[in-house]
Motif scaffolding. Structure first.
Motif: not given
Length: 103
Positions: A64-70, A95-100
């Motif tokens: 929900g902030e900053a992610v990346s795939c190694r 599933a996380r309660g986040w909007a589409p």
């Protein structure tokens, strides 16, 4: 599919990579593609990516902030086919309660 916010960036989400330990499964990958994935990121039964709880071990960052795939360039086919706003994306975000993801 809905109209997607053109400013949406998957790297600010990561829900699909932390939805289910059963999701990052290998299906249509060639032996060469599977061999390219670092062994420490492959599940013990060799059926998919190793997960820690529900989260793919190749995912770095904060959901929900900053992610990346190694291993973005080497990721399994299921990861290629999940797209912003598609049913899988919507399910993982819900599933996380986040909007589409939509415009």
């Amino acid at each position: 599919m809905t109209d997607i916010d053109p400013g949406f960036d998957c790297r600010s989400c990561g829900a699909c990579c932390a939805y289910s330990a059963d999701w990052p499964r290998f299906s249509t990958e060639s032996d060469e593609a599977l061999d390219a994935i670092p062994p420490e990121l492959v599940s013990a039964d060799l059926s998919g990516m190793r997960c820690e709880n529900e989260r793919c071990a190749a995912l770095d960052g904060t959901l929900g902030e900053a992610v990346s795939c190694r291993i973005y360039a080497l990721r399994p086919e299921v990861c290629h086919t999940c797209l912003p706003g598609d049913p899988e994306c919507t399910m993982a975000r819900a599933a996380r309660g986040w909007a589409p993801v939509a415009a």
